[in-house]
Design an enzyme around this catalytic site. Structure first.
Site, PDB file in Angstrom:
ATOM      1  N   ASP A   1      82.595  20.915   7.530  1.00  0.00           N
ATOM      2  CA  ASP A   1      81.147  21.479   7.831  1.00  0.00           C
ATOM      3  C   ASP A   1      80.603  20.130   7.972  1.00  0.00           C
ATOM      4  O   ASP A   1      80.966  18.882   7.682  1.00  0.00           O
ATOM      5  CB  ASP A   1      80.692  21.895   6.464  1.00  0.00           C
ATOM      6  CG  ASP A   1      79.450  22.536   6.439  1.00  0.00           C
ATOM      7  OD1 ASP A   1      79.387  23.177   7.613  1.00  0.00           O
ATOM      8  OD2 ASP A   1      78.801  22.831   5.177  1.00  0.00           O
TER       9      ASP A   1
ATOM     10  N   HIS B   1      80.385  20.067  17.347  1.00  0.00           N
ATOM     11  CA  HIS B   1      81.737  20.672  17.318  1.00  0.00           C
ATOM     12  C   HIS B   1      82.923  19.878  18.071  1.00  0.00           C
ATOM     13  O   HIS B   1      83.758  19.879  17.766  1.00  0.00           O
ATOM     14  CB  HIS B   1      81.415  22.173  17.820  1.00  0.00           C
ATOM     15  CG  HIS B   1      80.721  22.917  16.935  1.00  0.00           C
ATOM     16  ND1 HIS B   1      80.680  23.012  15.515  1.00  0.00           N
ATOM     17  CD2 HIS B   1      79.544  23.800  17.338  1.00  0.00           C
ATOM     18  CE1 HIS B   1      79.862  23.710  15.074  1.00  0.00           C
ATOM     19  NE2 HIS B   1      79.263  24.180  16.031  1.00  0.00           N
TER      20      HIS B   1
ATOM     21  N   LEU C   1     104.721  19.588   9.130  1.00  0.00           N
ATOM     22  CA  LEU C   1     103.625  20.069   8.382  1.00  0.00           C
ATOM     23  C   LEU C   1     103.250  21.435   8.816  1.00  0.00           C
ATOM     24  O   LEU C   1     103.473  21.821  10.149  1.00  0.00           O
ATOM     25  CB  LEU C   1     102.408  19.181   9.000  1.00  0.00           C
ATOM     26  CG  LEU C   1     101.084  19.483   8.619  1.00  0.00           C
ATOM     27  CD1 LEU C   1     100.963  19.004   7.059  1.00  0.00           C
ATOM     28  CD2 LEU C   1      99.850  18.903   9.475  1.00  0.00           C
TER      29      LEU C   1
HETATM   30  C1  IPE Z   1      81.778  27.253   6.261  1.00  0.00           C
HETATM   31  O1  IPE Z   1      80.676  26.437   7.069  1.00  0.00           O
HETATM   32  C2  IPE Z   1      82.640  27.805   7.654  1.00  0.00           C
HETATM   33  C3  IPE Z   1      83.446  26.633   8.059  1.00  0.00           C
HETATM   34  C4  IPE Z   1      83.338  25.368   7.974  1.00  0.00           C
HETATM   35  C5  IPE Z   1      84.065  26.939   9.174  1.00  0.00           C
HETATM   36  P1  IPE Z   1      79.153  27.102   7.021  1.00  0.00           P
HETATM   37  O2  IPE Z   1      78.569  26.178   7.527  1.00  0.00           O
HETATM   38  O3  IPE Z   1      79.558  28.362   7.905  1.00  0.00           O
HETATM   39  O4  IPE Z   1      79.056  27.440   5.612  1.00  0.00           O
HETATM   40  P2  IPE Z   1      77.616  27.942   4.921  1.00  0.00           P
HETATM   41  O5  IPE Z   1      76.910  28.953   5.734  1.00  0.00           O
HETATM   42  O6  IPE Z   1      76.775  26.736   5.031  1.00  0.00           O
HETATM   43  O7  IPE Z   1      77.948  28.186   3.549  1.00  0.00           O
HETATM   44  C1  IPE Z   2      80.966  23.504  10.553  1.00  0.00           C
HETATM   45  O1  IPE Z   2      79.894  22.921  11.177  1.00  0.00           O
HETATM   46  C2  IPE Z   2      81.518  24.166  11.940  1.00  0.00           C
HETATM   47  C3  IPE Z   2      81.675  25.872  11.741  1.00  0.00           C
HETATM   48  C4  IPE Z   2      81.147  26.459  10.805  1.00  0.00           C
HETATM   49  C5  IPE Z   2      82.087  26.312  13.079  1.00  0.00           C
HETATM   50  P1  IPE Z   2      78.483  23.426  11.075  1.00  0.00           P
HETATM   51  O2  IPE Z   2      78.152  24.033  12.440  1.00  0.00           O
HETATM   52  O3  IPE Z   2      78.302  24.655  10.018  1.00  0.00           O
HETATM   53  O4  IPE Z   2      77.338  22.442  10.782  1.00  0.00           O
HETATM   54  P2  IPE Z   2      76.220  22.373   9.704  1.00  0.00           P
HETATM   55  O5  IPE Z   2      76.502  22.783   8.567  1.00  0.00           O
HETATM   56  O6  IPE Z   2      75.422  23.233  10.720  1.00  0.00           O
HETATM   57  O7  IPE Z   2      75.813  20.680  10.015  1.00  0.00           O
HETATM   58 MG    MG Z   3      77.561  24.462   7.975  1.00  0.00          MG
END
Ligand code: IPE
Ligand code: IPE
Ligand code: MG
Length: 253
Positions: free
Chosen positions: A28, A45, A139
């Protein structure tokens, strides 16, 4: 878990006790990484992809048996259409570009989640990757994509019922359901790492994480690397896992 089971598990897995056999990671913070730099979210990303490579390498170097990466949740479809389509394009590109290298490094790649939600292109590259790498042993790498822990449990119950048409639901037990959940052939995750500073599970392997140790770091996913990975392992090594027993009982083992 008694002393004997614990010892047997260590012998069977051939993993040092302080190294988790299975690590799950909620990757995240990509969006915030980009926002801090006044860049569009998708750049975060893209940058996150190199962190994935670093962590796979670090896991292999440290003798981790299985690594499960949360890439896209069942709830992430709620994001703006443009971000979702960029994420899908990146997923396809990664499947096209990275799988052969993983195969050369003896990595087994699987995807968990509802694959029917993806384009036919993505589905066929997933199938190719899973078939190509199915006998690899260095792995067990799993990408959780269009994955949700609640859906995982519901489909396990449905599969259990199909497999046991003669049974009624009152015969369902945690042990009998376990084989029908995702990654039932792997040890359950010992360690959950979540980057990006949020301290929640966001529907990731909620059943399988029942006894995982949680490690939260404010480091945003694109900045995660081998040093950060080692910090998580060091934190894990200090934990006493009790599985319901007392600290004294565990200390005797
Ligand atoms: C969780 O992250 C999903 C992934 C990392 C793929 P999110 O950014 O979607 O989670 P929330 O919405 O903050 O809980
Ligand atoms: C996690 O990073 C990746 C996915 C959920 C696909 P985020 O896109 O949720 O990044 P933040 O939380 O908005 O910084
Ligand atoms: Mg996120």
């Amino acid at each position: 878990m008694n002393c004997l089971t614990h010892l047997t598990n260590q012998l069977v897995s051939n993993t040092a006790p302080h190294i988790p056999k299975h690590i799950g990671i909620i990757m995240d913070g990509n969006g915030r990484w980009a926002k801090k730099r006044f860049l569009p979210r998708y750049v975060g990303h893209q940058k996150g992809r190199s962190a994935v490579r670093k962590v796979i390498e670090a896991a292999m170097n440290r003798g981790v048996h299985a690594l499960t990466l949360f890439a896209f949740s069942t709830e992430n479809w709620r994001r703006p259409a443009d971000e979702v389509s960029k994420l899908m394009a990146m997923f396809l590109n990664a499947l096209q570009k990275e799988v052969d290298t993983l195969h050369q490094h003896n990595v087994r790649l699987r995807v968990i989640g509802d694959k029917s939600g993806f384009s036919p292109d993505i589905q066929s590259y997933i199938e190719r990757a899973e078939t190509l790498t199915q006998n690899n042993t260095a792995l067990h790498l799993t990408i959780a994509a269009n994955y949700g822990g609640r859906a995982d449990i519901v489909s396990a119950v449905q599969a259990w019922q199909l497999a046991h048409p003669e049974h009624t639901l009152d015969q369902l037990t945690p042990d009998s359901l376990q084989p029908f959940l995702s990654l039932a052939d792997l040890p359950e995750p010992d360690l959950l790492i979540r980057t990006g500073g949020e301290e929640r599970i966001s529907n990731f392997m909620i059943w399988q994480m029942a006894y995982a140790e949680f490690y939260f770091t404010p480091t945003l996913w694109p900045d995660f690397n081998e040093v950060e990975f080692d910090k998580a392992l060091a934190s894990f090594a200090k934990r006493q896992r009790r599985f319901g027993q007392t600290g004294e009982q565990v200390a005797q083992c």
